[in-house]
Design a protein around this motif. Structure first.
Motif, short mmCIF file in Angstrom:
data_model
loop_
_atom_site.label_atom_id
_atom_site.label_comp_id
_atom_site.label_asym_id
_atom_site.label_seq_id
_atom_site.Cartn_x
_atom_site.Cartn_y
_atom_site.Cartn_z
N VAL A 8 0.83 -1.20 0.00
CA VAL A 8 0.00 0.00 0.00
C VAL A 8 0.86 1.26 0.00
N VAL A 9 0.31 2.29 -0.63
CA VAL A 9 0.92 3.62 -0.65
C VAL A 9 -0.10 4.57 -0.02
N TRP A 10 0.35 5.42 0.89
CA TRP A 10 -0.53 6.41 1.48
C TRP A 10 -0.57 7.64 0.58
N ARG A 11 -1.80 8.10 0.24
CA ARG A 11 -1.97 9.29 -0.58
C ARG A 11 -2.86 10.27 0.19
N TYR A 12 -2.44 11.54 0.24
CA TYR A 12 -3.19 12.53 1.01
C TYR A 12 -4.61 12.69 0.49
N ASP A 13 -4.80 12.59 -0.81
CA ASP A 13 -6.14 12.84 -1.36
C ASP A 13 -7.06 11.63 -1.30
N THR A 14 -6.52 10.43 -1.35
CA THR A 14 -7.39 9.25 -1.42
C THR A 14 -7.12 8.20 -0.35
N ILE A 22 5.06 3.89 -5.75
CA ILE A 22 4.50 5.17 -5.33
C ILE A 22 3.95 5.95 -6.52
N ASP A 23 4.59 5.85 -7.67
CA ASP A 23 4.16 6.63 -8.83
C ASP A 23 3.11 5.91 -9.69
N THR A 24 2.57 4.80 -9.21
CA THR A 24 1.57 4.04 -9.97
C THR A 24 0.34 3.79 -9.11
N SER A 25 -0.84 4.03 -9.70
CA SER A 25 -2.08 3.73 -8.99
C SER A 25 -3.00 2.94 -9.90
N MET A 44 -3.36 -9.94 7.88
CA MET A 44 -2.85 -9.22 6.72
C MET A 44 -1.56 -8.49 7.09
N TRP A 45 -0.57 -8.66 6.22
CA TRP A 45 0.71 -7.95 6.33
C TRP A 45 0.60 -6.76 5.39
N LEU A 46 0.60 -5.54 5.95
CA LEU A 46 0.55 -4.32 5.15
C LEU A 46 1.96 -3.80 4.92
N ASP A 47 2.43 -3.93 3.70
CA ASP A 47 3.74 -3.42 3.32
C ASP A 47 3.54 -1.98 2.87
N THR A 48 3.78 -1.03 3.79
CA THR A 48 3.57 0.38 3.47
C THR A 48 4.82 0.94 2.81
N LYS A 49 4.62 1.60 1.70
CA LYS A 49 5.75 2.02 0.87
C LYS A 49 6.26 3.43 1.16
N ASN A 50 5.45 4.26 1.82
CA ASN A 50 5.88 5.66 1.94
C ASN A 50 5.44 6.34 3.23
N LEU A 51 5.26 5.60 4.31
CA LEU A 51 4.93 6.26 5.57
C LEU A 51 6.15 7.02 6.07
N ASN A 52 5.90 8.20 6.63
CA ASN A 52 6.98 9.03 7.16
C ASN A 52 6.44 9.96 8.23
#
Length: 194
Positions: A8-14, A22-25, A44-52
């Motif tokens: 998963v990638v976290w996106r502010y808008d969605t 990160i650059d693909t949805s 479920m194992w959530l592999d988060t790609k861009n949490l900061n």
């Protein structure tokens, strides 16, 4: 499958977007996956790609809302990140966390480089509230030798290894009997796999 890993990638808008890059949805939200998790009762194992540091508070709020909405227990999730601030925040919010180890293959490193990687990993484990460390299986021997006595869970995956290949590969099969190793991901090509 009752137990799966999801990128998963976290996106502010969605919010949480199910994708590896990160650059693909693919406009696939996490909510349907969590609904399936509720139905299966699995994990479920959530592999988060861009949490900061900048997005972890909002991402955690959304994850808490999704869990509440689907009547899940936080113990059904592993939340993986390579950001120590994100891991500490998730830990404070009651999530089981894993630090993602992203080192080059040991076979491509010299002994000093391997030692440096393991020293860095030990520092992260000592200074982060992670429950586990997650790494590709080619690091298993080195990490187990260095951190086998640590009070931390190990999570791994056998890159591009099918379930059948896993069970007939002696080094993989041996991992099944390691009580410190809590999860081993293997690949299964379904009808939608590309």
């Amino acid at each position: 499958y009752d137990n799966i890993e999801v990128d998963v990638v976290w996106r502010y808008d969605t919010g949480f977007d199910v994708t590896h890059d990160i650059d693909t949805s693919f406009n696939q939200k996490l909510a349907p996956f969590l609904q399936q998790l509720k139905a299966s009762g699995g994990k479920m194992w959530l592999d988060t790609k861009n949490l900061n540091t900048n997005n972890i508070a909002r991402a955690t709020d959304e994850l808490n809302q999704l869990i509440a909405h689907n009547q899940l227990n936080k113990s059904q999730l592993i939340v993986e990140s390579n950001d120590t601030n994100a891991i500490n925040h998730l830990d404070k919010n009651g999530f089981y966390t894993s630090y993602y180890v992203n080192f080059d293959k040991p076979s491509e490193l010299n002994e000093n480089q391997i030692d440096s990687c393991l020293t860095m990993l030990q520092t992260i484990v000592d200074n982060t509230n992670c429950d586990a460390i997650s790494f590709p299986s080619w690091w298993y021997d080195e990490i187990k030798e260095e951190m086998g006595n640590e009070d931390i869970d190990l999570l791994t995956w056998c890159h591009l290894t099918t379930q059948f290949e896993f069970f007939v590969t002696p080094s993989c099969y041996e991992m099944l009997y390691d009580p410190q190793l809590k999860v081993i991901l293997v690949k299964d090509k379904g009808e939608l796999h590309l």
